[in-house]
Design an enzyme around this catalytic site. Structure first.
Site, PDB file in Angstrom:
ATOM      1  N   GLN A 116      19.715 -39.078 -18.474  1.00  0.00           N
ATOM      2  CA  GLN A 116      21.108 -38.638 -18.062  1.00  0.00           C
ATOM      3  C   GLN A 116      21.968 -38.931 -19.448  1.00  0.00           C
ATOM      4  OE1 GLN A 116      23.543 -39.494 -14.998  1.00  0.00           O
ATOM      5  NE2 GLN A 116      21.891 -38.616 -13.632  1.00  0.00           N
ATOM      6  N   CYS A 117      22.294 -40.566 -19.743  1.00  0.00           N
ATOM      7  CA  CYS A 117      22.131 -40.499 -21.437  1.00  0.00           C
ATOM      8  C   CYS A 117      20.456 -40.232 -22.141  1.00  0.00           C
ATOM      9  CB  CYS A 117      22.426 -42.693 -20.826  1.00  0.00           C
ATOM     10  SG  CYS A 117      20.948 -43.719 -21.351  1.00  0.00           S
ATOM     11  N   CYS A 154      21.075 -44.655 -15.015  1.00  0.00           N
ATOM     12  CA  CYS A 154      22.226 -43.497 -15.211  1.00  0.00           C
ATOM     13  C   CYS A 154      22.137 -42.544 -13.870  1.00  0.00           C
ATOM     14  CB  CYS A 154      21.886 -42.488 -16.172  1.00  0.00           C
ATOM     15  SG  CYS A 154      22.585 -43.387 -18.098  1.00  0.00           S
ATOM     16  N   MET A1044      27.534 -39.465 -22.979  1.00  0.00           N
ATOM     17  CA  MET A1044      27.410 -41.434 -22.292  1.00  0.00           C
ATOM     18  C   MET A1044      26.369 -40.707 -21.509  1.00  0.00           C
ATOM     19  SD  MET A1044      30.518 -41.979 -21.473  1.00  0.00           S
ATOM     20  CE  MET A1044      32.012 -42.064 -21.305  1.00  0.00           C
ATOM     21  N   GLU A1267      32.655 -41.714 -11.292  1.00  0.00           N
ATOM     22  CA  GLU A1267      33.475 -42.804 -10.420  1.00  0.00           C
ATOM     23  C   GLU A1267      33.426 -43.300  -8.821  1.00  0.00           C
ATOM     24  OE1 GLU A1267      36.119 -45.511 -13.463  1.00  0.00           O
ATOM     25  OE2 GLU A1267      37.186 -42.805 -13.323  1.00  0.00           O
TER      26      GLU A1267
END
Length: 1335
Positions: A116-117, A154, A1044, A1267
């Site tokens: 991911q990041c 992540c 990010m 989130e």
């Protein structure tokens, strides 16, 4: 730097190329050499202490004795460069790149969506690559062992494990291919609909693993190793010299003349001491080439193992020996194997030596108690005393870090004896995390019976973690010897052990009651195992009831399901929206080519900035002396508040925060000044030399209770109420009051705070390369600080190595300080925080104290609730007031409580300022509510899922702030989760399990979430984009969102591809810059795709319409021909896009508003298995059903769901921030602060996206997902609480009980209230100073 003395030339290979270093400095690590000198930036800096695996490389060595080449993984951050003479190092760049060919490991991790990041990916790749070099067909066990030392913040690990699983030899079994039903289970093959379900990735097209393509070991190194009559190597550094002797004789001589010089083998102990404690050793002796230290000899009594052997070599040696001997002879070997499997990580075990492990005499050593209990001995040599053998017994361990050996004595080898018939050896350990974690308590236990009898002839009990060094429970042993091994003997032994191993209540490391309880639990576990053995040998005949037996917790990772909807039938193949597209830069992240802030090459004259922070929690600054720092080599300047040309403070909500403190400090870790120097090392030394004098101020406030007592709050404090709570309390059947504390959480983004400020050189123009979620804010604040207009400051964000809310406010302050240094020196200045500094300075999630009073009816309906939240905000306001507001907007979670009052306060304390963190107060908010509902169920004696169901929103619902919504999809998620997880059957099975097991319990919970999406401050919901079409038909997109790891660039590429009707391959996104898209809003609040997606869509539609006349003229033409024609017809091929976003608002006086655009719903069911004696647990299975509308990219969204859940699991069960009584953060790195690792993954981890859901409020009917699911990590917490309740009932304890978050092994074990825990006498609060504050 040369010291004038000529050292040897260091010669080794990196990625097949020869490297010769004429002036190797012993302080240089391989990591800084790779990144700084060779510009190989694929190997990442994550922690600098061997705790995160981001810097993993493969080291290969030739062994002349066996004529074999060995490959092992290692942490480059701990490997001294000087130790690599004659070795070959392979980094992520050396195994494959997009320029040549990528390696199958790189391809599979990327295509399985395991990046991911991307910051941890090169380390993951190298750990897996090394495993495949040694074992091309690994088992799942091999894979989880290899990845145990690699952290990822992540993904939640599932996709990484799935990508690696494709290399397994079991890979052709249907189970490994994600089908739950396996032909081996005798179940029928999956039906057609199963096979038609869309998959996240396709295994068919993967490159095969081809070992012939790997780099060969350099023949030159083989020749060098074969022919050399070894000579001593010496390297001279700026402050430290390094000697590597070639013979034992010479080693003894060196140690005699330099008794204080440490011997360094793996540098896993001395390295962190030098780095983190600033210890300086003028001379280091490295005996890696002394052959005698590696010899293994077998005798009839046991085996002598060279002290230089690595722990991995010791492990494989013991594993080879065990099958060669009868079981009775290998008791000690097997106990050591068990302990070695959990000691450190693969990377650490590969370099750490047996002798080093023994001689570093850690108080909580894993091996020393087992070696001592097993009657091992060491052979030592010195010039004066010659050779002697010293037993490893209680006399060997003298005090903290000290043994009975003289400083000049060297341990040459360690004797590990065979066990005898009738002898049993066991090892136990308990650690904050199951793998790669220092232990809390360890033990080695041995008992010897005379043949055919239960009378004890000899016994040895040793503990680690119960004092300054390894301790022997000699009195307890004396009470057992010569007596029969039975309940009477043992119950006496428990009491004696309790008195013998006493810890003062303020002992270093804390957890005193837990540690004392573990000493008893381990002896009890040993007892059960011994009884089982005596039964097998027919010494005793009475059966141990099955209920009492203890099996280890389950650990096999099962295949998981990820279910999502196919795109609709009619969708064009070229349209990528709704398909599981790989992260657009996953391949470059996996090859190490992806550029992060600190990977930008150094410019000429660039300086490095190191910060000086306060060491007092509340004090006046009486002096700041920089003279000594300025005299040090390499130091250029010291930046203080006086140097700031513009604004010296940042104002938020009417409160000022100084960039650099001038007259007063209000927390430990507050920034005072900054040192700039020519290198990182020089800047760090300069910072350490700045002298600050203080005058302490009174009235320290650390905890929420102290803030309440002293009324230390940030205003305004918020209240929200619907109905009339006070009146309703009069009418209910029952009232209950309770409270729960929820600890904070460090962001632990893998890439620490990073920035580079480059002055352009004219008209006060600056380029700021920074790892931030909000480039515009950084631009504004830097411009204000430098007193220059914003149009001279450009912020560039290429990508961020994880952020989670922690790269907004503090990042801007750090960037401002760095920009002042660049302005003052007129040189580029780089500031990369070390992990410990980052954790100290940057703040965390708000710890919460939640109190509630709830009124309910006997049928389970909750009529009224009054909830109060105190958030520990720290010493500046930051975003705490917004967090406190968002907490109150979610106090209803999924429940319709007619009379509801919420109050929240942000407490002003002398701790580092807490800040935004994924979820922004909501995880804490709903956990207090769910805990309240749990209590209601316990009081009523009813299943808690029924109480949840009775009180859920139904029909057309209205929230407590008068916002209407439909809870239909929430209820669908709830029902579907109960079906998919087979809830009722598994609940019954868990209850049955609990009846059959006394010391292990299963717990389950099912938790809903209703999460509001978007910013309640309406202006933050706007977004803009800029799209260029170039003459060759390629498209460049810029938008305001920062990448990010959440995949926003990938989704924007999909949006542009759909709107322009061209393949994604023609679209590129380079960076987020304030010069292309101005006045952007932060990438936060799960709103990045919603806002920026609409802006990109708007720009692309404008361009597509402009091309309409061209298309009509030439309908059969290609995209390229239309673009070219448009250019010649002078049609603009560039457009901006804009999206206003919803006008959201909240009126706190009227207590009503529309603070959210819509809700994301989800439900999670978790089952855990808990060891009641140690508090250890495993998440056996997790099922999550989420309503995210129609997913734009299912692989990215499922990645967000799994990653957020895992972060939530960390928050609620694992991660603990500890502060000293004076307010200093103890937990400043991965060795003290544990985030979830591969071992914390749910063993079955199923994610289902709710089908046929639509959302008119966001792009393509999708929903924000960053989130919400973090809150569902609390389902693990409540499952643990459920298991604890089952354990408590065995001790006769029923009714509500308090369990604070995180539910660490310590809290779970003590809450279980086992007979052993109940033996521990409680220390009176107030009678002692605890080691850590309860924040």
């Amino acid at each position: 730097m040369s010291t004038g003395k000529e050292g040897h030339i260091l010669c080794f290979f990196i990625n097949g190329k020869k490297v010769t270093e004429n002036h190797a400095d012993p302080e240089t690590t391989l990591l800084s050499f790779l990144r700084g000198k060779l510009r190989l930036t694929g190997t990442k800096y994550g922690c600098g202490g061997g705790g995160c695996g981001a810097c993993t490389v493969m080291v290969s060595c030739y062994q002349p004795a066996t004529k074999s080449i060995i490959h092992y993984s290692a942490n480059a951050c701990l490997l001294p460069l000087c130790q690599l003479h004659g070795a070959a190092v392979t980094t992520v760049e050396g195994i494959g790149s997009t320029k040549t060919r990528i390696h199958p490991v790189q391809e599979r991790i990327a295509k399985a969506h395991g990046s991911q990041c991307g910051f941890c990916t090169p380390g993951m790749v190298m750990s897996m690559y090394t495993l495949l070099r040694n074992k091309p067909q690994p088992t799942m066990e091999d894979i989880t062992q290899a990845l145990a030392g690699n952290l990822c913040r992540c993904t939640g690990y599932r996709p990484i494990v799935d990508g690696c699983r494709t290399f397994c030899q079991e890979a052709n079994c249907c189970q490994a291919n994600g089908g739950g039903n396996c032909c081996l289970n005798g179940e029928e093959a999956p039906d057609e609909s199963e096979l038609r379900k869309p998959q996240l990735f396709d295994k068919e097209g993967f490159l095969p693993l081809d070992p012939t393509q790997d780099l060969i070991f350099p023949p030159e190194l083989i020749l060098m190793a074969e022919r050399s009559n070894p000579q001593t190597l010496t390297f001279f550094g700026e402050r430290m010299n390094w000697v590597s002797p070639a013979s034992l004789e010479e080693l003894v001589q060196l140690k005699t003349s330099n008794p204080q010089a440490p011997l360094v083998m793996g540098n896993t102990n001395i390295g962190p001491d030098i780095k983190f404690k600033g210890i300086l050793h003028p001379l280091i002796i490295s005996p890696t080439r002394v052959m005698e230290l590696f010899e293994v000899t077998q005798t009839p009594q046991g085996v002598w193992v060279g002290a230089g052997c690595s722990l991995s070599e010791l492990l494989s040696l013991l594993e080879k020996l065990v099958p060669q001997f009868p079981e009775e002879k290998t008791e000690l070997f097997r106990a050591l194997i068990q302990q070695l499997g959990n000691l450190g990580s693969q990377q650490i075990r590969n370099v750490a030596s047996l002798g080093g492990n023994i001689m570093s005499v850690h108080p909580n050593s894993d091996l020393n108690p087992v070696l001592a209990a097993g009657s091992c001995k060491v052979s030592v040599v010195s010039k004066a005393g010659g050779r002697r053998e010293v037993p490893l017994n209680q006399d060997f361990f003298v005090s903290f870090g000290k043994t009975i050996l003289k400083p000049e004595e060297i341990v040459v080898s360690v004797f590990i004896p065979f066990s005898r018939k009738g002898e049993f050896v066991r090892a136990f350990r308990q650690a904050p995390r199951k793998e790669s974690s220092f232990a809390t308590v360890t033990t080695g236990m041995r008992v010897f019976f005379s043949e055919g009898s239960r009378v004890v002839q000899d016994v040895g009990l040793y503990y680690g973690g119960m004092g300054p060094t390894t301790v022997s429970a000699a009195k307890t042993c004396a009470a057992i010897i010569t007596r029969p091994w039975d309940d009477e003997t043992l119950s006496r032994a428990y009491d004696i052990l309790l008195d013998e191993l006493v810890l003062p209540p303020s002992a270093p490391g804390g957890k005193v009651d837990f540690r004392r309880s573990l000493t008893l639990s381990f002896l009890f576990k040993f007892n059960l195992e011994v009884l089982q053995k005596l039964r097998e040998m027919n010494v005793i005949t009475d059966e141990l009831p099955e209920k009492m037996q203890i099996q280890p917790l389950p650990r096999e990772i099962q295949p998981s399901l990820q279910e999502f909807q196919h795109v609709s039938e009619g969708q064009s193949d070229q349209d990528p929206v709704g398909r599981p597209i790989m992260h657009r830069s996953a391949i470059s992240q996996a090859t190490g080519e992806a550029v992060y802030c600190d990977d930008i090459p150094r410019t000429d004259g660039e300086l490095f900035l190191a910060l000086v922070t306060s060491s007092r929690a509340h004090a006046k600054i009486t002096g700041l002396d920089t003279s000594e720092a300025l005299r040090l080599p390499g130091v250029v300047d010291v930046i203080t508040a006086k140097d700031i040309p513009g604004k010296k403070v940042r104002t938020m909500f009417g409160y000022n925060e100084e960039l650099l403190a001038e007259s007063e400090v209000s927390c430990i870790g507050q920034m005072l000044c900054a040192v700039v120097a020519d290198t990182r090392a020089h800047a760090k030394r300069g910072a350490a030399a700045v002298k600050i004098s203080y005058e302490d101020l009174p009235d320290l406030v650390f905890t929420a209770e102290e803030a309440i007592e002293k009324s230390s709050f940030y205003e305004p404090r918020r209240v929200i109420e619907r109905g009339n709570v006070t009146e309703a309390f009069e009418t209910v059947d029952r009232l209950y009051e309770g409270e729960i504390r929820i600890g904070g959480q460090e962001h632990f983004y893998m890439e620490t705070q990073s920035m580079l400020v480059v002055p352009v050189g004219e008209e006060r123009e600056f380029n700021v390369y920074v790892s931030t979620q909000w480039p515009t804010l950084t631009q504004d604040v830097v411009a204000e600080t430098l007193d220059t207009p914003s149009n001279r400051v450009t912020c560039h964000v290429k990508r961020i190595g994880g952020a989670f809310g922690g790269k907004v406010t503090k990042t801007t302050i750090l960037a401002s300080i760095t920009s002042v240094a660049a302005w003052k020196t007129n040189r580029a200045v780089r500031c990369i925080l070390e992990r410990g500094e980052d954790m100290l300075i940057s703040g965390a999630r708000h710890p919460i104290l939640g109190k509630y009073k709830v009124g309910f009816m006997n049928d389970g309906r909750i009529v009224a609730a009054d909830i109060q939240y105190y958030a520990n905000a720290g010493h500046t306001v930051d975003e705490s007031l917004l967090v406190a507001e968002k907490i109150l907007l979610h106090i209803d979670n999924a429940y319709n409580i007619p009379n509801l009052r919420g109050r929240s306060a942000a407490c002003r304390t002398n701790l580092p300022s807490n800040t935004a963190f994924r979820g922004f107060g909501v995880p804490q908010s709903i956990t207090v509510v769910e805990n309240m509902i749990n209590d209601v169920a316990v009081v009523l004696g009813r299943p808690v899922d029924q109480i949840r169901e009775i009180n859920m929103y139904k029909g057309l619902a209205v929230t407590h702030y008068k916002f209407e919504f439909s809870p239909e999809n929430l209820l669908r998620c709830w029902e579907e989760c109960k079906v998919k997880s087979d809830y009722s059957a598994r609940r019954r099975a868990a209850d049955q399990f609990n009846q059959q097991h006394r010391w292990k319990k299963r717990g389950m919970s099912i938790i809903p979430i209703k999460y509001g999406i978007a910013f309640s401050e309406g202006f933050l919901n706007q977004a803009a984009a800029l799209v260029h079409i170039y003459k060759d038909g390629s498209v460049l997109v810029a938008h305001g969102g920062t990448e990010m790891g959440q995949g926003i660039h990938t989704k924007m590429q999909q949006v542009a591809s759909r709107e322009l009707h061209i393949p994604s391959s023609k679209i590129y996104i380079s960076e987020t810059g304030t010069n292309t898209v101005p006045n952007t809003c932060p990438s936060a609040a799960s709103y990045g795709t919603d806002a920026n997606g609409m802006a990109v869509k708007n720009a692309c539609q404008t361009l597509y319409q402009r091309l309409e006349p061209i298309r009509q003229k030439n309908p059969k033409g290609s995209w390229e021909s239309w673009v070219e024609a448009a250019f010649f017809e002078k049609i603009s091929l560039s457009a901006t896009g804009f999206y206003r976003g919803p006008d959201l608002h909240m009126d706190w006086d009227k207590m009503e508003g529309q603070p959210f655009s819509y809700f994301t719903f989800g439900v999670c069911c978790c089952e855990v298995e808990l060891d009641c004696l140690t508090g250890d647990y495993r998440t056996v299975r997790t099922d999550i059903v989420v309503d995210i509308g129609r997913s734009v990219n299912p692989s990215v969204d499922i990645g967000q769901i799994e990653g957020a859940f895992t972060q939530g699991l960390g928050l609620f069960t694992l991660e603990e921030l500890k502060f000293s009584p004076s307010g200093l953060l103890y937990t400043r790195g991965p060795s003290q602060y544990k985030i979830p690792a591969v071992c914390d993954m749910p063993l079955r981890f199923n994610v289902y996206l709710l089908s046929d859901s639509h959302n008119p409020h966001a792009i393509y009917s999708s929903k924000g997902i960053g989130e919400p699911i973090l809150c569902l990590g609390s389902s693990v917490f409540f499952a643990i609480k459920d298991a604890v309740a089952a354990a408590r009932s065995e001790s006769g304890l029923v009714g509500p009980f308090s369990l604070d978050s995180p539910a660490t092994p310590e809290r779970a074990c003590l809450a279980c209230a086992s007979p052993f825990t109940q033996k521990i006498p409680a220390s009176k609060p107030g009678s002692f100073k605890p080691w850590a504050l309860n924040i």
